[in-house]
Structure formats: structure tokens, C-alpha cells
Design an enzyme around this catalytic site. Structure first.
Site, PDB file in Angstrom:
ATOM      1  N   LEU A   1      -7.217   7.685  -0.584  1.00 28.53           N
ATOM      2  CA  LEU A   1      -7.126   6.439  -0.690  1.00 28.53           C
ATOM      3  C   LEU A   1      -8.087   5.542   0.585  1.00 28.53           C
ATOM      4  O   LEU A   1      -7.771   6.009   1.821  1.00 28.53           O
ATOM      5  CB  LEU A   1      -5.768   6.000  -0.534  1.00 28.53           C
ATOM      6  CG  LEU A   1      -5.215   4.618  -0.969  1.00 28.53           C
ATOM      7  CD1 LEU A   1      -3.590   4.562  -0.554  1.00 28.53           C
ATOM      8  CD2 LEU A   1      -5.620   3.411  -0.667  1.00 28.53           C
ATOM      9  N   SER A   2      -8.665   4.795   0.210  1.00 33.95           N
ATOM     10  CA  SER A   2      -9.851   4.268   1.188  1.00 33.95           C
ATOM     11  C   SER A   2      -9.185   3.346   2.135  1.00 33.95           C
ATOM     12  O   SER A   2      -7.933   2.939   2.115  1.00 33.95           O
ATOM     13  CB  SER A   2     -10.945   3.343   0.434  1.00 33.95           C
ATOM     14  OG  SER A   2     -11.561   4.097  -0.476  1.00 33.95           O
ATOM     15  N   GLN A   3      -9.813   3.434   3.156  1.00 37.72           N
ATOM     16  CA  GLN A   3      -9.599   2.833   4.791  1.00 37.72           C
ATOM     17  C   GLN A   3      -9.433   1.091   3.930  1.00 37.72           C
ATOM     18  O   GLN A   3     -10.221   0.688   3.460  1.00 37.72           O
ATOM     19  CB  GLN A   3     -10.490   2.886   5.665  1.00 37.72           C
ATOM     20  CG  GLN A   3     -10.390   2.310   6.887  1.00 37.72           C
ATOM     21  CD  GLN A   3     -11.318   1.957   7.673  1.00 37.72           C
ATOM     22  OE1 GLN A   3     -12.488   2.588   7.262  1.00 37.72           O
ATOM     23  NE2 GLN A   3     -11.332   1.564   9.033  1.00 37.72           N
ATOM     24  N   PRO A   4      -8.217   0.603   4.625  1.00 43.42           N
ATOM     25  CA  PRO A   4      -8.007  -0.830   4.237  1.00 43.42           C
ATOM     26  C   PRO A   4      -9.146  -1.773   4.507  1.00 43.42           C
ATOM     27  O   PRO A   4      -9.633  -2.664   3.795  1.00 43.42           O
ATOM     28  CB  PRO A   4      -6.755  -1.315   4.953  1.00 43.42           C
ATOM     29  CG  PRO A   4      -6.041  -0.142   4.954  1.00 43.42           C
ATOM     30  CD  PRO A   4      -6.816   1.057   5.262  1.00 43.42           C
TER      31      PRO A   4
ATOM     32  N   ARG B   1       0.832  -1.203  -0.023  1.00 45.37           N
ATOM     33  CA  ARG B   1      -0.116   0.097   0.111  1.00 45.37           C
ATOM     34  C   ARG B   1       0.726   1.238   0.095  1.00 45.37           C
ATOM     35  O   ARG B   1       0.404   2.196  -0.486  1.00 45.37           O
ATOM     36  CB  ARG B   1      -0.933   0.053   1.145  1.00 45.37           C
ATOM     37  CG  ARG B   1      -2.180   1.118   1.162  1.00 45.37           C
ATOM     38  CD  ARG B   1      -3.203   0.693   2.516  1.00 45.37           C
ATOM     39  NE  ARG B   1      -4.238   1.609   2.276  1.00 45.37           N
ATOM     40  CZ  ARG B   1      -4.390   2.605   3.146  1.00 45.37           C
ATOM     41  NH1 ARG B   1      -3.519   2.823   4.369  1.00 45.37           N
ATOM     42  NH2 ARG B   1      -5.599   3.332   3.297  1.00 45.37           N
TER      43      ARG B   1
END
Ligand code: SAH
Length: 218
Positions: free
Chosen positions: A68-71, A42
Site C-alpha cells: 500500500l503506497s506511502q500516504p 486507511r
């Protein structure tokens, strides 16, 4: 790869495993999805100044007011798709390309649309570096999907429309699944499964995404 990146690459194994454990704790159970996430570095999807935070379970800025979205949410949406075993997937909102890379590890064909050209250019480079050869990127307003390449077995929307556009539903193959955040200030993650002319809708959990916008940025 810069020395800086390599440094993170070498030290991040334990940090990455910690993230995977956290996703498990939050209810992500598919080994294939967890493996796909463990495989994607990431940190290369972030600016160097933020790379050290790459394996925290939080959304992070990627420029142009986008994130960037949360994992956890990447994992959750991917797991919902994976449950339907799609071969051909459409993603709206390539952003950094991180979610695209995760999809590439799991599905045969991935089509991804992004409206901001500079984000798309960077995503393309990263996906090339990672040898994600099964992703096809397009610079366009994806609000209406990508009908020329459809129908899709799975559609994942990573920016929130106020309601799922009908045009998008029409691009779902029979038994195909669409996963999208829906709403403005208050958003909910929605799953829609196509059964012939019927669309089965399930509302899942509260989420927070940037809005789906119209038009393109050159
Ligand atoms: N999946 C991305 C998340 C990026 S945030 C990642 O993993 O990094 C959402 C993205 O959707 C932004 O890059 C934004 O520019 C894009 N977007 C918003 N509206 C769009 C539209 N109508 N068509 C295509 N992309 C759009």
C-alpha cells in the site's frame, strides 16, 4: 466491522489529523485532496496486525509482495491529477483499493485494473463497505490500459513500468494527464499531458514503487 476495527476507528481521529498535518508539511496544499485523504480510513485496507500503523506516512505490505503506497505519494499523485480536474480516471494497480477510494472521493468515474485476483476481491469488498459506487474494477493485466472504457481525462499508474507504454498514452483524452513512476532500480515520478498529438512530459521526483508486471494471477 469487527470490534477491533471500530476501536481503531474511534481512536484514530487525532492520529489521522496528524497524518494530514504531515502531508501539509511535505507540501500537499489542495484542501480537496487533503479532505479526501482524511475521509478514507486507511486501516481497513491493511491486515489487522498492521492496522495500528495505518496513519504513519510509510508504505506497508498488503501480501503477494505488494505494498500500500506511502500516504505522501498517494497525496502527491492525487494532487497532480486533481490539478487537471479530470472526470474520468483510470488507475492501474488497484492493490488494496486505498488509492481507488481516495480517487472515488474526488472524481466522477474511476476505473481500476488489478492483475492479482485475491487483492482485487478484497479491494472490492472494502470499496463496497465504504460505498464507493463510482469505481469499476477489473481483473486483468493493465499494462496496456483498459482501451474499451477510454479515453480517460486522467491515468494514474501505481506500479512502475520501465517506460510508459504508448498504448496507455493513446487512451488519454485531449488535455488529459497521466501520472506514473518510471524506471527499474531508480525510478522517477513522471507527468505526461496530452495536447493533441503532442505529449508534454515533466519529471518530478525520485520514487520507489513495485514493478508493473505482466500477466494475471488467479
Ligand atoms: N494503489 C495501490 C498500490 C498497490 S501496489 C494501493 O493503494 O494499495 C501496485 C499494484 O499494482 C499491485 O497490487 C500489483 O499487483 C499491481 N500491478 C502490477 N502490475 C500490474 C498490471 N500489469 N496490471 C494491473 N495491476 C498491476
Amino acid at each position: 466491522m469487527s470490534a477491533h476495527m471500530q476501536g481503531i476507528g474511534m481512536t484514530s481521529r487525532r492520529t489521522r489529523l496528524r497524518l494530514i498535518q504531515r502531508l501539509k508539511d511535505k507540501g500537499i496544499s489542495s484542501p480537496q485532496v487533503l479532505d479526501a485523504i482524511a475521509e478514507v480510513p486507511r486501516h481497513i485496507f491493511l491486515d489487522e496486525a498492521l492496522a495500528h500503523r495505518a496513519y504513519e506516512d510509510t508504505a506497508l505490505p498488503i501480501g503477494h509482495n505488494q505494498t500500500l503506497s506511502q500516504p505522501y505519494i498517494v497525496a502527491r499523485m492525487t494532487e497532480l491529477l486533481y490539478g487537471h480536474q479530470p472526470k474520468k480516471v483510470l488507475e492501474l494497480g488497484t492493490g488494496s483499493g486505498y488509492q481507488t477510494a481516495v480517487l472515488c472521493n474526488l472524481f466522477a468515474e474511476v476505473f481500476s485494473v488489478e492483475r492479482i485476483k485475491s487483492l482485487q476481491d478484497r479491494a472490492r469488498e472494502r470499496l463496497r463497505d465504504l460505498k464507493c459506487r463510482n469505481a469499476v474494477l477489473r481483473h486483468a493485466d493493465g499494462g496496456m490500459g483498459w482501451p474499451e472504457r477510454g479515453p480517460y481525462d486522467g491515468i494514474i499508474v501505481t506500479a512502475a513500468p520501465t517506460e510508459v507504454p504508448t498504448e496507455l498514452l493513446q487512451q488519454l483524452a485531449d488535455n488529459g494527464v497521466l501520472i506514473s513512476p518510471v524506471g527499474a532500480e531508480r525510478q522517477i515520478l513522471v507527468q505526461i499531458v496530452r495536447r493533441g498529438d503532442r505529449f508534454e512530459r515533466t519529471e518530478l521526483e525520485a520514487v520507489k514503487f513495485v514493478p508493473l508486471l505482466s500477466g494475471v494471477v488467479r
